[in-house]
Design an enzyme around this catalytic site. Structure first.
Site, PDB file in Angstrom:
ATOM      1  N   ASP A 127      -7.247   3.109  -2.858  1.00 22.81           N
ATOM      2  CA  ASP A 127      -7.928   3.173  -1.560  1.00 22.81           C
ATOM      3  C   ASP A 127      -8.170   4.634  -1.194  1.00 22.81           C
ATOM      4  O   ASP A 127      -7.220   5.404  -1.042  1.00 22.81           O
ATOM      5  CB  ASP A 127      -7.039   2.500  -0.497  1.00 22.81           C
ATOM      6  CG  ASP A 127      -7.710   2.416   0.866  1.00 22.81           C
ATOM      7  OD1 ASP A 127      -8.877   2.828   0.996  1.00 22.81           O
ATOM      8  OD2 ASP A 127      -7.053   1.922   1.813  1.00 22.81           O
TER       9      ASP A 127
ATOM     10  N   LYS B  34      -1.215  -0.998  -4.364  1.00 25.62           N
ATOM     11  CA  LYS B  34      -2.390  -0.175  -4.028  1.00 25.62           C
ATOM     12  C   LYS B  34      -1.941   1.257  -3.809  1.00 25.62           C
ATOM     13  O   LYS B  34      -0.933   1.499  -3.147  1.00 25.62           O
ATOM     14  CB  LYS B  34      -3.023  -0.766  -2.766  1.00 25.62           C
ATOM     15  CG  LYS B  34      -3.840   0.160  -1.893  1.00 25.62           C
ATOM     16  CD  LYS B  34      -4.549  -0.642  -0.816  1.00 25.62           C
ATOM     17  CE  LYS B  34      -4.630   0.108   0.498  1.00 25.62           C
ATOM     18  NZ  LYS B  34      -5.241  -0.707   1.572  1.00 25.62           N
TER      19      LYS B  34
ATOM     20  N   ASP C  31     -13.375  -1.628   3.533  1.00 28.15           N
ATOM     21  CA  ASP C  31     -12.387  -1.747   4.605  1.00 28.15           C
ATOM     22  C   ASP C  31     -13.054  -1.231   5.893  1.00 28.15           C
ATOM     23  O   ASP C  31     -13.682  -2.003   6.633  1.00 28.15           O
ATOM     24  CB  ASP C  31     -11.132  -0.937   4.219  1.00 28.15           C
ATOM     25  CG  ASP C  31     -10.087  -0.826   5.318  1.00 28.15           C
ATOM     26  OD1 ASP C  31     -10.333  -1.288   6.442  1.00 28.15           O
ATOM     27  OD2 ASP C  31      -8.998  -0.252   5.077  1.00 28.15           O
TER      28      ASP C  31
ATOM     29  N   LYS D 191      -2.981   5.135  -2.499  1.00 26.90           N
ATOM     30  CA  LYS D 191      -3.915   5.945  -1.733  1.00 26.90           C
ATOM     31  C   LYS D 191      -4.369   7.099  -2.613  1.00 26.90           C
ATOM     32  O   LYS D 191      -3.530   7.762  -3.259  1.00 26.90           O
ATOM     33  CB  LYS D 191      -3.218   6.491  -0.482  1.00 26.90           C
ATOM     34  CG  LYS D 191      -2.865   5.405   0.522  1.00 26.90           C
ATOM     35  CD  LYS D 191      -4.124   4.823   1.154  1.00 26.90           C
ATOM     36  CE  LYS D 191      -3.780   3.863   2.278  1.00 26.90           C
ATOM     37  NZ  LYS D 191      -4.982   3.323   2.931  1.00 26.90           N
TER      38      LYS D 191
ATOM     39  N   GLY E 167      -3.795  -4.357   6.526  1.00 30.59           N
ATOM     40  CA  GLY E 167      -2.929  -4.136   7.684  1.00 30.59           C
ATOM     41  C   GLY E 167      -3.083  -2.735   8.221  1.00 30.59           C
ATOM     42  O   GLY E 167      -3.761  -1.890   7.619  1.00 30.59           O
TER      43      GLY E 167
ATOM     44  N   SER F 204       0.861  -1.176   0.000  1.00 32.73           N
ATOM     45  CA  SER F 204       0.000   0.000   0.000  1.00 32.73           C
ATOM     46  C   SER F 204       0.897   1.225   0.000  1.00 32.73           C
ATOM     47  O   SER F 204       1.731   1.380   0.896  1.00 32.73           O
ATOM     48  CB  SER F 204      -0.864  -0.038   1.269  1.00 32.73           C
ATOM     49  OG  SER F 204      -1.531   1.185   1.446  1.00 32.73           O
TER      50      SER F 204
ATOM     51  N   LYS G 241      -9.188  -6.994   8.044  1.00 36.75           N
ATOM     52  CA  LYS G 241      -8.092  -6.631   8.937  1.00 36.75           C
ATOM     53  C   LYS G 241      -8.450  -7.225  10.285  1.00 36.75           C
ATOM     54  O   LYS G 241      -9.404  -6.765  10.921  1.00 36.75           O
ATOM     55  CB  LYS G 241      -7.979  -5.116   9.086  1.00 36.75           C
ATOM     56  CG  LYS G 241      -7.435  -4.404   7.876  1.00 36.75           C
ATOM     57  CD  LYS G 241      -7.269  -2.923   8.133  1.00 36.75           C
ATOM     58  CE  LYS G 241      -6.820  -2.245   6.848  1.00 36.75           C
ATOM     59  NZ  LYS G 241      -6.825  -0.785   6.960  1.00 36.75           N
TER      60      LYS G 241
ATOM     61  N   GLU H 228     -11.171   0.622  -3.122  1.00 36.09           N
ATOM     62  CA  GLU H 228     -11.370   0.345  -1.696  1.00 36.09           C
ATOM     63  C   GLU H 228     -11.958   1.547  -0.953  1.00 36.09           C
ATOM     64  O   GLU H 228     -11.446   2.660  -1.077  1.00 36.09           O
ATOM     65  CB  GLU H 228     -10.002  -0.040  -1.090  1.00 36.09           C
ATOM     66  CG  GLU H 228     -10.029  -0.365   0.384  1.00 36.09           C
ATOM     67  CD  GLU H 228      -8.644  -0.813   0.897  1.00 36.09           C
ATOM     68  OE1 GLU H 228      -7.750  -1.111   0.078  1.00 36.09           O
ATOM     69  OE2 GLU H 228      -8.472  -0.849   2.130  1.00 36.09           O
TER      70      GLU H 228
END
Ligand code: OSB
Ligand code: MG
Length: 374
Positions: A188, A161, A238, A163, A290, A136, A262, A213
């Site tokens: 995400d 991934k 998430d 952000k 995570g 990520s 998670k 996400e």
């Protein structure tokens, strides 16, 4: 199981190797609690990766230490357990505080696995010997981000991934897709958009993301279901998935087609496994996310991700993604083919580096079991 004679909460300040920025803020240091459950000279370890601020969820390391000390540990010492799988029922009267519950329960699983001399992955029902790693990547200037993407792909990582947030989505995704025409790519938003942004989010379809996400707010399940009809990219949730009931409702109302599990967010390994099972019955793929865990939480996540329903690479990266040194003696490493070995040793399969723990520790609380032996 035989109860631990004491529980020790070690709060650590772990400096990150690189700042990590998401739509809700930028962090340079992770605050986390290592939970040590001690019985007959054996220590089992779990982690509460709550961080200092209540930005990702309502919890912080301070609320978690308070809740474990005042409510969870007393409940555990008073009532006892047959197995750590009884934790969710035992803790049901205490509302919320999923990460506090998760840290304590995982320490009990590690203790039980070490006492029996088996890997914790076996107790969780893991079936794989290795898992696929993904990474990520936070928000940062485009040239730095592109260099970082290339470096992780070069090292074998199986999925990247990014952000994103309003004003930082088309640009990084277009650049990443240009660099990696066919590579598994995801984004995400950590809840940064609203349903009014649906036409804008539909324009991200052209990047062929594996999924998008948590585009909308954590309470907006119905809005996610509405968005899912307006975009081609599958929605993954998430923050919204805080329990098996919410996972079932989200999937059944078609708010998402993929679930990020998670363990810390959902209240621990047992509830994570329950979500895995219900998604598997519905043929919904899951992956393991995570929260910047140190090696302790990271190894529990690797063990959980070895279950058969974790069919997508998640956010489990090597220890060196965030920390140097990590608190475990054998850091989590990603092989050249992008996999992480599921540890076959006792418990989580690593020992704690007490030198690192002492150096990073800012507080230590000992909670004794004063109940007469049962
Ligand atoms: O939304 O998945 C998230 C980190 C902190 C808080 C929220 C998230 C993340 C990550 C990184 O994406 C996950 C990791 O590498 O541990
Ligand atoms: Mg996320």
């Amino acid at each position: 199981m035989e109860l631990p004679s004491r529980i020790v909460l070690h709060t650590l300040h772990m400096p990150l190797r690189f700042p990590f920025e998401t739509s809700f803020g930028r962090v340079l240091r992770q605050e986390t609690i290592l939970v040590e459950a001690v019985g007959d000279g054996v220590s089992g370890w779990g982690e509460v990766p709550a961080s200092a601020q209540p930005h990702y969820s309502a919890e912080t390391v301070v609320t978690a230490a308070y809740v474990i000390d005042s409510f969870l540990a007393p409940e555990l010492f008073a009532a006892g357990l047959r197995t750590p799988a009884d934790c969710p029922a035992l803790f049901a009267r205490i509302r919320g505080h999923a990460m506090a519950k998760a840290g304590l329960e995982s320490a009990l699983w590690d203790l039980e696995a070490r006492r029996r001399g088996v890997p914790v992955a076996r107790l969780y029902g893991g079936t794989r010997r290795e898992i696929e790693s993904g990474v990520s990547l936070g928000i940062e200037p485009l040239p730095d981000l592109m260099r970082r993407i290339a470096a992780f792909v070069e090292r074998g990582y199986r999925r990247v991934k990014l952000k994103i947030k309003p004003g930082w989505d088309q640009l990084p995704l277009a650049a990443a897709r240009k660099l990696l025409p066919d590579f598994p790519l995801t984004a995400d938003a950590n809840g940064a958009y609203t349903l009014r942004d649906a036409p804008h989010l539909a324009r991200l379809d052209r990047f062929r993301l594996d999924y998008l996400e948590q585009p909308l707010g954590h309470e907006d399940l119905a809005d996610h279901a509405a968005l899912a009809k307006k975009i081609r990219t599958p929605v993954c949730l998430d923050e919204s998935i805080t329990s098996p009931d919410l996972a079932r409702n989200a999937v059944d109302m078609r708010a998402c087609r993929v679930v990020n599990i998670k363990p810390a967010r959902v209240g621990g390994p047992t509830l994570a496994l329950r979500i895995h099972d219900l998604c598997r019955r519905r043929r919904v793929p899951v992956w393991c996310g995570g929260l910047l865990e140190s090696g302790v939480g990271r190894l529990h996540n690797v063990a959980i991700a070895s279950l058969p329903g974790f069919t997508k690479p998640g956010d489990i990266s090597g220890s060196d993604r965030y920390y140097d040194p990590d608190v475990i003696d054998e850091p989590v490493v990603v092989s050249g083919k992008g996999t992480i070995a599921v540890r076959q040793g006792k418990g989580i399969g690593a020992e704690i580096r007490m030198d690192v723990l002492r150096k990073r520790r800012v507080s230590r609380v000992v909670i004794r079991n004063r109940a007469p032996a049962r």
